[in-house]
Design a protein around this motif. Structure first.
Motif, PDB file in Angstrom:
ATOM      1  N   LEU A  96       0.820  -1.214   0.000  1.00 45.66           N
ATOM      2  CA  LEU A  96       0.000   0.000   0.000  1.00 45.66           C
ATOM      3  C   LEU A  96       0.852   1.261   0.000  1.00 45.66           C
ATOM      4  CD1 LEU A  96      -2.862  -0.994   2.479  1.00 45.66           C
ATOM      5  CD2 LEU A  96      -2.800  -1.152  -0.016  1.00 45.66           C
ATOM      6  N   LEU A  97       1.990   1.219   0.675  1.00 46.57           N
ATOM      7  CA  LEU A  97       2.872   2.386   0.692  1.00 46.57           C
ATOM      8  C   LEU A  97       3.431   2.656  -0.700  1.00 46.57           C
ATOM      9  CD1 LEU A  97       4.123   4.533   2.492  1.00 46.57           C
ATOM     10  CD2 LEU A  97       6.024   2.971   2.948  1.00 46.57           C
ATOM     11  N   ALA A  98       3.725   1.599  -1.438  1.00 48.81           N
ATOM     12  CA  ALA A  98       4.178   1.779  -2.817  1.00 48.81           C
ATOM     13  C   ALA A  98       3.078   2.425  -3.663  1.00 48.81           C
ATOM     14  CB  ALA A  98       4.587   0.434  -3.412  1.00 48.81           C
ATOM     15  N   GLY A  99       1.827   2.020  -3.440  1.00 52.05           N
ATOM     16  CA  GLY A  99       0.727   2.631  -4.173  1.00 52.05           C
ATOM     17  C   GLY A  99       0.513   4.083  -3.788  1.00 52.05           C
ATOM     18  N   LEU A 100       0.636   4.409  -2.516  1.00 56.48           N
ATOM     19  CA  LEU A 100       0.432   5.787  -2.066  1.00 56.48           C
ATOM     20  C   LEU A 100       1.515   6.722  -2.593  1.00 56.48           C
ATOM     21  CD1 LEU A 100      -0.654   5.165   1.647  1.00 56.48           C
ATOM     22  CD2 LEU A 100      -2.086   6.047  -0.194  1.00 56.48           C
ATOM     23  N   THR A 101       2.755   6.263  -2.585  1.00 59.17           N
ATOM     24  CA  THR A 101       3.844   7.125  -3.044  1.00 59.17           C
ATOM     25  C   THR A 101       3.782   7.395  -4.548  1.00 59.17           C
ATOM     26  OG1 THR A 101       5.241   5.141  -3.215  1.00 59.17           O
ATOM     27  CG2 THR A 101       5.431   6.455  -1.214  1.00 59.17           C
ATOM     28  N   SER A 102       3.048   6.575  -5.275  1.00 59.41           N
ATOM     29  CA  SER A 102       2.918   6.799  -6.722  1.00 59.41           C
ATOM     30  C   SER A 102       1.806   7.782  -7.073  1.00 59.41           C
ATOM     31  CB  SER A 102       2.667   5.463  -7.435  1.00 59.41           C
ATOM     32  OG  SER A 102       1.403   4.922  -7.073  1.00 59.41           O
ATOM     33  N   LEU A 103       1.015   8.207  -6.082  1.00 58.90           N
ATOM     34  CA  LEU A 103      -0.091   9.132  -6.346  1.00 58.90           C
ATOM     35  C   LEU A 103       0.415  10.557  -6.528  1.00 58.90           C
ATOM     36  CD1 LEU A 103      -2.773   7.894  -3.759  1.00 58.90           C
ATOM     37  CD2 LEU A 103      -2.516   7.237  -6.164  1.00 58.90           C
ATOM     38  N   SER A 104      -0.299  11.313  -7.332  1.00 56.71           N
ATOM     39  CA  SER A 104       0.036  12.724  -7.533  1.00 56.71           C
ATOM     40  C   SER A 104      -0.494  13.551  -6.364  1.00 56.71           C
ATOM     41  CB  SER A 104      -0.567  13.215  -8.845  1.00 56.71           C
ATOM     42  OG  SER A 104      -0.370  14.610  -8.994  1.00 56.71           O
ATOM     43  N   ASP A 105       0.198  14.647  -6.071  1.00 51.70           N
ATOM     44  CA  ASP A 105      -0.221  15.531  -4.976  1.00 51.70           C
ATOM     45  C   ASP A 105      -1.313  16.512  -5.395  1.00 51.70           C
ATOM     46  OD1 ASP A 105       1.582  14.387  -3.225  1.00 51.70           O
ATOM     47  OD2 ASP A 105       3.191  15.806  -3.726  1.00 51.70           O
ATOM     48  N   GLU A 106      -1.568  16.632  -6.690  1.00 51.37           N
ATOM     49  CA  GLU A 106      -2.527  17.640  -7.150  1.00 51.37           C
ATOM     50  C   GLU A 106      -3.945  17.399  -6.651  1.00 51.37           C
ATOM     51  OE1 GLU A 106      -2.195  17.822 -11.351  1.00 51.37           O
ATOM     52  OE2 GLU A 106      -0.145  18.644 -11.330  1.00 51.37           O
ATOM     53  N   PRO A 107      -4.489  16.156  -6.705  1.00 46.87           N
ATOM     54  CA  PRO A 107      -5.852  15.970  -6.169  1.00 46.87           C
ATOM     55  C   PRO A 107      -5.944  16.291  -4.684  1.00 46.87           C
ATOM     56  CG  PRO A 107      -5.226  14.132  -7.580  1.00 46.87           C
ATOM     57  CD  PRO A 107      -3.998  14.938  -7.363  1.00 46.87           C
ATOM     58  N   GLN A 108      -4.904  15.972  -3.920  1.00 44.12           N
ATOM     59  CA  GLN A 108      -4.919  16.280  -2.491  1.00 44.12           C
ATOM     60  C   GLN A 108      -4.923  17.790  -2.258  1.00 44.12           C
ATOM     61  OE1 GLN A 108      -5.084  14.205   0.117  1.00 44.12           O
ATOM     62  NE2 GLN A 108      -5.041  12.297  -1.062  1.00 44.12           N
TER      63      GLN A 108
END
Length: 315
Positions: free
Chosen positions: A198-210
């Motif tokens: 899950l950490l690998a999946g989270l780190t691949s997300l873009s910061d723009e939606p957040q």
């Protein structure tokens, strides 16, 4: 006048000449499959032959020795196994309970820990190393360690409970507490694996939606529910698929903590433990092969269901 177009031919490779045989051109066009074919055939043989042999034994009355003469009994073993309400169906229930409960805790805890490790902080490297430590030990060693900790007489767990005024608990020795205790052991060891995925999946997300959700005034929970979770859901399905199949096949922790038959009252006897006992304790190879084939079909069905759910999550 209309322009006359001539069909174009694919450029000939430098290694090919007009005299190159047809089989050589075909081999050159399919070289990636030809190079991989030996390994694929080897892996397929490792899977197909044991599965076919087990399927054949499940249709016989083989017992005592695999070299002993056996008779073909058709689906008689399947009828006997599927009508066994004393050992088989309780083992199915324990397998399902162990898998579902362990997987639920591992995914929830894994997501919580992965979210905590998602953002950088001081000492993050050492925290990650500490969290992944349970994965270093083998499941048998983990089972033996927790068997000593949960010992009713000399175990550390009851000593700690005594310090806070709680009486000793049976833990692994109890008929009704053994299965929850083994689930706890499995969660302790394999939650770090879910954290890693899950950490690998989270780190691949873009910061723009957040950032967009934060500017719109969304709270932390709202950002997680409506932004982070939908984006990381395909990774969650992968974690559930990998860990769920592995939890279904759990054997070493159960056998290391409870031994033959999953305990005196078969309190932690899952399908794996049941099939092992039929094979190596009672030498009933026909019945045990039938249990394994049914178990294999259950695993295939679970894989198909989770894979279908993953495809829906990716749409």
């Amino acid at each position: 006048m209309a322009a006359v177009t001539t069909p174009t031919r694919s450029p000939r490779r430098a290694s090919e000449t007009p005299d190159t045989p047809a089989w050589a051109r075909w081999a050159n066009d399919h070289r990636k499959w030809l190079f991989a074919a030996p390994a694929m055939i080897f892996v397929a043989a490792l899977i197909v032959f044991p599965l076919a042999w087990t399927g054949y034994l499940s249709l016989t009355d083989a017992e005592g020795s695999v070299r002993a003469e056996s008779e073909f009994v058709g689906f008689q073993n399947y009828v006997e196994v599927l009508s066994d309400t004393d050992r088989f169906w309780p083992a199915v229930g324990r397998t399902a309970a162990f898998t579902v409960v362990a997987l639920l805790f591992e995914v929830v805890l894994g997501m919580a820990i992965a979210l905590l490790l998602w953002r950088p902080f001081r000492g993050q490297k050492w925290v990650r190393v500490a969290i992944l430590m349970p994965l270093v030990a083998t499941p048998v060693a983990v089972g033996m360690m927790w068997r000593l900790i949960f010992d009713p007489n000399i175990g550390l767990a009851n000593q700690v409970l005594g310090w806070i005024g709680i009486g000793p608990q049976p833990w692994l020795a109890g008929q009704h507490s053994a299965l929850p205790t083994t689930i706890f052991i499995d969660v302790w060891q394999w939650t770090p694996m879910v954290v890693l995925i899950l950490l690998a999946g989270l780190t691949s997300l873009s910061d723009e939606p957040q950032e967009a959700a934060r500017i719109d005034g969304a709270s932390t929970w709202q950002r997680f529910r409506h932004v982070t979770l939908p984006l990381v859901m395909p990774t969650v399905i992968v974690a559930i698929l990998l860990r769920g199949i592995d939890a279904l096949k759990t054997f070493d922790i159960l056998y290391a903590t409870k031994g033959r038959g999953g305990g005196s009252f078969h309190e932690v006897e899952t399908l794996n433990v049941y099939a092992y006992g039929l094979s190596f304790d009672y030498n009933e190879y026909g019945i045990s092969s039938t249990v394994l084939i049914v178990f294999f079909l259950i695993i295939i069905g679970s894989m198909w269901a989770l894979t279908s759910r993953r495809k829906e999550a990716q749409r």
